[in-house]
Design a protein around this motif. Sequence first.
Motif, PDB file in Angstrom:
ATOM      1  N   GLU A  78       2.036 -14.060  -5.902  1.00  0.00           N
ATOM      2  CA  GLU A  78       1.306 -12.742  -5.620  1.00  0.00           C
ATOM      3  C   GLU A  78       1.833 -11.562  -4.554  1.00  0.00           C
ATOM      4  O   GLU A  78       1.909 -10.470  -4.769  1.00  0.00           O
ATOM      5  CB  GLU A  78      -0.217 -12.882  -5.209  1.00  0.00           C
ATOM      6  CG  GLU A  78      -1.100 -13.763  -6.508  1.00  0.00           C
ATOM      7  CD  GLU A  78      -2.430 -13.864  -5.786  1.00  0.00           C
ATOM      8  OE1 GLU A  78      -2.708 -13.879  -4.505  1.00  0.00           O
ATOM      9  OE2 GLU A  78      -3.319 -14.411  -6.680  1.00  0.00           O
ATOM     10  N   ASP A  79       2.526 -12.385  -3.554  1.00  0.00           N
ATOM     11  CA  ASP A  79       3.131 -11.687  -2.416  1.00  0.00           C
ATOM     12  C   ASP A  79       4.289 -11.142  -2.910  1.00  0.00           C
ATOM     13  O   ASP A  79       4.740  -9.643  -2.588  1.00  0.00           O
ATOM     14  CB  ASP A  79       3.524 -12.743  -1.422  1.00  0.00           C
ATOM     15  CG  ASP A  79       2.138 -13.090  -0.654  1.00  0.00           C
ATOM     16  OD1 ASP A  79       1.022 -12.714  -0.771  1.00  0.00           O
ATOM     17  OD2 ASP A  79       2.262 -14.106   0.186  1.00  0.00           O
ATOM     18  N   PHE A  80       5.036 -11.806  -3.787  1.00  0.00           N
ATOM     19  CA  PHE A  80       6.316 -11.057  -4.406  1.00  0.00           C
ATOM     20  C   PHE A  80       6.076 -10.053  -5.413  1.00  0.00           C
ATOM     21  O   PHE A  80       6.654  -8.579  -5.060  1.00  0.00           O
ATOM     22  CB  PHE A  80       6.892 -12.217  -5.163  1.00  0.00           C
ATOM     23  CG  PHE A  80       8.028 -11.467  -6.235  1.00  0.00           C
ATOM     24  CD1 PHE A  80       9.379 -11.610  -5.594  1.00  0.00           C
ATOM     25  CD2 PHE A  80       7.706 -11.159  -7.417  1.00  0.00           C
ATOM     26  CE1 PHE A  80      10.382 -10.906  -6.404  1.00  0.00           C
ATOM     27  CE2 PHE A  80       8.993 -10.731  -8.294  1.00  0.00           C
ATOM     28  CZ  PHE A  80      10.327 -10.634  -7.658  1.00  0.00           C
ATOM     29  N   VAL A  81       4.977 -10.130  -6.125  1.00  0.00           N
ATOM     30  CA  VAL A  81       4.660  -8.891  -6.892  1.00  0.00           C
ATOM     31  C   VAL A  81       4.140  -7.667  -6.070  1.00  0.00           C
ATOM     32  O   VAL A  81       4.384  -6.477  -6.335  1.00  0.00           O
ATOM     33  CB  VAL A  81       3.312  -9.247  -7.964  1.00  0.00           C
ATOM     34  CG1 VAL A  81       2.792  -8.145  -8.821  1.00  0.00           C
ATOM     35  CG2 VAL A  81       3.893 -10.182  -9.081  1.00  0.00           C
ATOM     36  N   GLN A  82       3.259  -7.869  -4.996  1.00  0.00           N
ATOM     37  CA  GLN A  82       2.823  -6.869  -4.041  1.00  0.00           C
ATOM     38  C   GLN A  82       3.882  -6.256  -3.485  1.00  0.00           C
ATOM     39  O   GLN A  82       3.835  -4.885  -3.218  1.00  0.00           O
ATOM     40  CB  GLN A  82       1.923  -7.329  -3.187  1.00  0.00           C
ATOM     41  CG  GLN A  82       1.102  -6.572  -2.150  1.00  0.00           C
ATOM     42  CD  GLN A  82       0.342  -5.520  -2.826  1.00  0.00           C
ATOM     43  OE1 GLN A  82      -0.471  -5.795  -4.025  1.00  0.00           O
ATOM     44  NE2 GLN A  82       0.159  -4.393  -2.035  1.00  0.00           N
ATOM     45  N   THR A  83       4.924  -6.944  -2.837  1.00  0.00           N
ATOM     46  CA  THR A  83       5.845  -6.370  -1.945  1.00  0.00           C
ATOM     47  C   THR A  83       7.076  -5.849  -2.601  1.00  0.00           C
ATOM     48  O   THR A  83       7.608  -4.853  -2.696  1.00  0.00           O
ATOM     49  CB  THR A  83       6.328  -7.387  -1.058  1.00  0.00           C
ATOM     50  OG1 THR A  83       5.188  -7.798   0.002  1.00  0.00           O
ATOM     51  CG2 THR A  83       7.196  -6.996   0.101  1.00  0.00           C
ATOM     52  N   VAL A  84       7.643  -6.844  -3.754  1.00  0.00           N
ATOM     53  CA  VAL A  84       8.931  -6.233  -4.215  1.00  0.00           C
ATOM     54  C   VAL A  84       8.703  -5.450  -5.187  1.00  0.00           C
ATOM     55  O   VAL A  84       9.164  -4.686  -5.409  1.00  0.00           O
ATOM     56  CB  VAL A  84       9.598  -7.663  -4.742  1.00  0.00           C
ATOM     57  CG1 VAL A  84      11.047  -7.338  -5.393  1.00  0.00           C
ATOM     58  CG2 VAL A  84       9.772  -8.600  -3.473  1.00  0.00           C
ATOM     59  N   ILE A  85       7.839  -5.751  -6.273  1.00  0.00           N
ATOM     60  CA  ILE A  85       7.686  -5.100  -7.654  1.00  0.00           C
ATOM     61  C   ILE A  85       6.838  -3.716  -7.126  1.00  0.00           C
ATOM     62  O   ILE A  85       7.342  -2.595  -7.484  1.00  0.00           O
ATOM     63  CB  ILE A  85       6.720  -5.828  -8.587  1.00  0.00           C
ATOM     64  CG1 ILE A  85       7.626  -7.164  -8.834  1.00  0.00           C
ATOM     65  CG2 ILE A  85       6.722  -5.126  -9.861  1.00  0.00           C
ATOM     66  CD1 ILE A  85       9.019  -7.013  -9.395  1.00  0.00           C
TER      67      ILE A  85
END
Length: 280
Positions: A78-85
């Motif tokens: 979830e953190d990856f999607v929010q920050t990176v994507i």
Amino acid sequence: MWILLGITAWIAGWALNVWLAGRSASKITALMVPILFGLTLVLVWEALVRGFGISPVILPPPSAIAARAGESGMILWEDFVQTVIKGALSGYVMGCAAAIVTAIVVDRFDFLRRGLLPVGNFVAALPVIGIAPILVMWFGFDWQSKAAVVVVMVFFPMLVNTVEGLRDTSAMQRDLMRTYAAGYWTTLVKLRLPAAMPFIFNGLKLASTLALIGAIVAEFFGSPIKGMGFRISTSVGLLQLDLVWAEIVVAAIAGSAFYGGMALLERAVTFWHPSQRKGR
């Protein structure tokens, strides 16, 4: 025992890397050397932390970080999607696309180059911790404000590289295009943009690292209850350093993959450039 294991791992890894580096250059060798070096560092890290009894609050061992990453897979995703994507990638695409279009306009009108580039150098020197709170207040606490921070960070480095690339053609090349009765746009598409590609990809690779840094730092100044920057700041307050390091590892992998993807795309697009032919 742990310290002895760390010393042994370092010596063995060093010797193996020296042996591989001395062999004939190949893609497999080029890939194995950094992998073995990284594994050696991880083994030494694990051995020294356990051997000296370092508190996990100060520095957790890699095994604890891996275990926490396995337990918190959904949180990390979830953190990856929010920050990176949502934050970094969207801002990266918008900022780089806007910079390339602006560079073409700047190249067409010389007074814009003389007036805009000094302003761009000034804005590029602004610290992200100074502009991030302002953009968070303007665009809200969700990913849109992080994308805005990324746009500001990548726009001017990309603009400068593209403008310089568009000017990287010789007088003989431009004269040859004029003998073919080629207009500005024909010369731009068939000569100047292809010649600018090494500069453009240099800007894209530089912007790929700036985008992730900008998105993570912006989340320190306001974010919903997810995101790498949010998770790092809250986990430090809760002394969950293993989760902090897990987020750092995910960010490092994402940044490396992003940069590596741009480098592979550069090799495919600029295969004709001497720098690419030399590496083959």
